[in-house]
Design an enzyme around this catalytic site. Structure first.
Site, PDB file in Angstrom:
ATOM      1  N   ARG A 180      -4.233  -9.573   2.038  1.00  0.00           N
ATOM      2  CA  ARG A 180      -4.574  -9.364   3.463  1.00  0.00           C
ATOM      3  C   ARG A 180      -5.970  -8.758   3.624  1.00  0.00           C
ATOM      4  O   ARG A 180      -6.186  -7.866   4.451  1.00  0.00           O
ATOM      5  CB  ARG A 180      -3.544  -8.466   4.152  1.00  0.00           C
ATOM      6  N   SER A 190       3.553  -8.857  11.643  1.00  0.00           N
ATOM      7  CA  SER A 190       3.722  -7.604  10.888  1.00  0.00           C
ATOM      8  C   SER A 190       2.644  -6.616  11.287  1.00  0.00           C
ATOM      9  O   SER A 190       1.460  -6.943  11.226  1.00  0.00           O
ATOM     10  CB  SER A 190       3.589  -7.868   9.386  1.00  0.00           C
ATOM     11  N   GLU A 249      -1.989  -3.804   9.653  1.00  0.00           N
ATOM     12  CA  GLU A 249      -2.530  -5.113   9.276  1.00  0.00           C
ATOM     13  C   GLU A 249      -3.492  -5.627  10.358  1.00  0.00           C
ATOM     14  O   GLU A 249      -4.562  -6.132  10.048  1.00  0.00           O
ATOM     15  CB  GLU A 249      -1.368  -6.090   9.052  1.00  0.00           C
TER      16      GLU A 249
END
Ligand SMILES: Cc1cc2nc3c(=O)[nH]c(=O)nc-3n(C[C@H](O)[C@H](O)[C@H](O)COP(=O)(O)OP(=O)(O)OC[C@H]3O[C@@H](n4cnc5c(N)ncnc54)[C@H](O)[C@@H]3O)c2cc1C
Length: 346
Positions: free
Chosen positions: A168, A241, A338
């Site tokens: 990520r 998320s 995130e």
């Protein structure tokens, strides 16, 4: 002559982010042709001002208004640059919708992106956090990223190594004011082994009555699982998320696992680290389904923060901080968001 970009002052961003929170941009620049980016940065964006490149707004939290300018790229063209019959190089402009591009690739007989079906957002944002799902990361199929580098004000073509992809993460995420991704080139094989062993994809195919799946059927299985598990942002505001799975030293993971036998632990980036399930940690702290006014945690998924209606970005951020605080207190593990938080620091 019509300009290759369009300006809007004091632009509302509420419908341009999937949390659906209100925010306003002092200046919104919609760029039809990325060849005009040097002109935009020279003539339109105040020198040195922050610039937020906005795709579908599905990985952002507006905890306040963005400063400076917001840039949206409109180009959506896809072209096959090379095709030797085994692997094709396919170039897609940044403004294209990601899921539509995945479906296009499958319809044209290319494989590789099927596990990444139904991720919201644009092609240009895919390399920013190296999107991933069901055992695949987009870096596995990125040939090059084309980006406008604000200083010196030129277009660059960056290979995967220059993008510094990680879990990520990428150079683009780490240096958000430096690059505008204008197009992505993908290397897509005609035939490649399918990844079916992750998070129920194989079981879903069995439930669909498919023994020998095609890449398109894998994408369909992924879509079915995602529709079941993740709240739809067009129904309830969310950004998927909200926390990354934390990466901790292997020794800390072993200690936690001996105290909490059910804690899911995955491979880390190397032998010395492990990745923990953020969802499990949050669930253990009792947050699933929690609600503070209109800011809440999805009842179906502890990792997903939701806007039940009129939550502000600041309220969602406050809830996220409370969640991270409780996980840290109980497990000694730091959670990181995130999505990119705009207008506040994490
Ligand atoms: C329901 C749901 C499920 C999701 N599932 C997943 C998942 O499975 N896996 C996953 O990885 N993500 C997932 N996400 C997060 C999100 O969809 C992805 O991160 C997506 O790539 C964001 O695209 P976007 O166009 O909406 O980017 P935005 O939210 O508009 O932007 C995100 C960041 O990228 C930057 N950015 C965007 N475009 C450019 C560009 N052209 N150049 C430079 N910077 C740019 C922005 O400035 C910002 O920092 C999910 C989100 C939702 C709402």
């Amino acid at each position: 002559m019509t300009k290759p970009y369009r300006l809007q002052r004091d632009a509302a961003l509420g419908t341009r982010n999937t949390f659906g929170v209100a925010a306003r941009a002092p200046l919104l620049v919609e760029v039809a042709d990325t060849a005009a980016l040097s002109e935009v940065f020279a003539d339109v964006v105040p020198a040195g001002a922050p610039v937020l490149v906005l795709g579908g707004g599905s990985n952002l939290l507006f905890a306040g208004d963005p400063e400076g300018a917001v840039l949206a790229l409109a180009g959506r063209r896809t072209t096959v640059v090379e095709d030797d019959g085994e692997v094709a190089i396919v170039r897609t402009e940044a403004g294209a919708n990601w899921h539509e591009f995945v479906l296009w690739s499958l319809a044209h007989g290319f494989t590789g992106l099927e596990n990444l079906a139904l991720i919201p957002g644009t092609v240009g944002a895919a390399p920013i956090q190296n999107i991933g799902a069901y055992g695949v990361e987009v870096r596995d199929h990125i040939h090059a990223v084309e980006a406008f580098e604000r200083a010196p004000g030129t277009l660059r073509r960056m290979d995967a190594a220059a993008c510094a992809f990680a879990y990520r993460d990428s150079v683009f995420k780490r240096e958000p004011d430096r690059f505008v991704v204008t197009a992505v080139e993908f290397a897509l094989p005609r035939q490649a082994p399918l990844k079916l062993d992750y998070a129920g994809v194989g079981d879903e195919l069995v439930a669909m009555g498919i023994a020998v799946p095609s890449p398109t059927q894998v994408a369909e299985a992924v879509c079915r699982i995602r529709r079941r598990k993740l709240p739809d942002p067009s129904v309830i505001g969310n950004a998927g998320s909200f926390f990354k799975n934390p990466i901790v030293p292997a020794a800390q993971a072993a200690e936690l696992q001996s105290a909490y036998l059910a804690l899911p632990v995955f491979r880390g980036s190397d032998e010395t680290t492990r990745k923990l399930s953020a969802a499990w940690l949050i669930d253990q702290c009792g947050w699933k389904g929690h609600r503070d006014g209109d800011a809440g945690v999805a009842a179906s998924h502890a990792l997903v923060l939701v806007n039940h209606g009129r939550a502000t970005g600041a309220e969602l951020l406050a809830l996220a901080r409370d969640i991270a605080g409780s996980v840290h207190e109980r497990f000694g593990v730091l959670l990181e968001p995130e999505p990119r938080v705009i207008g506040a620091t994490w």
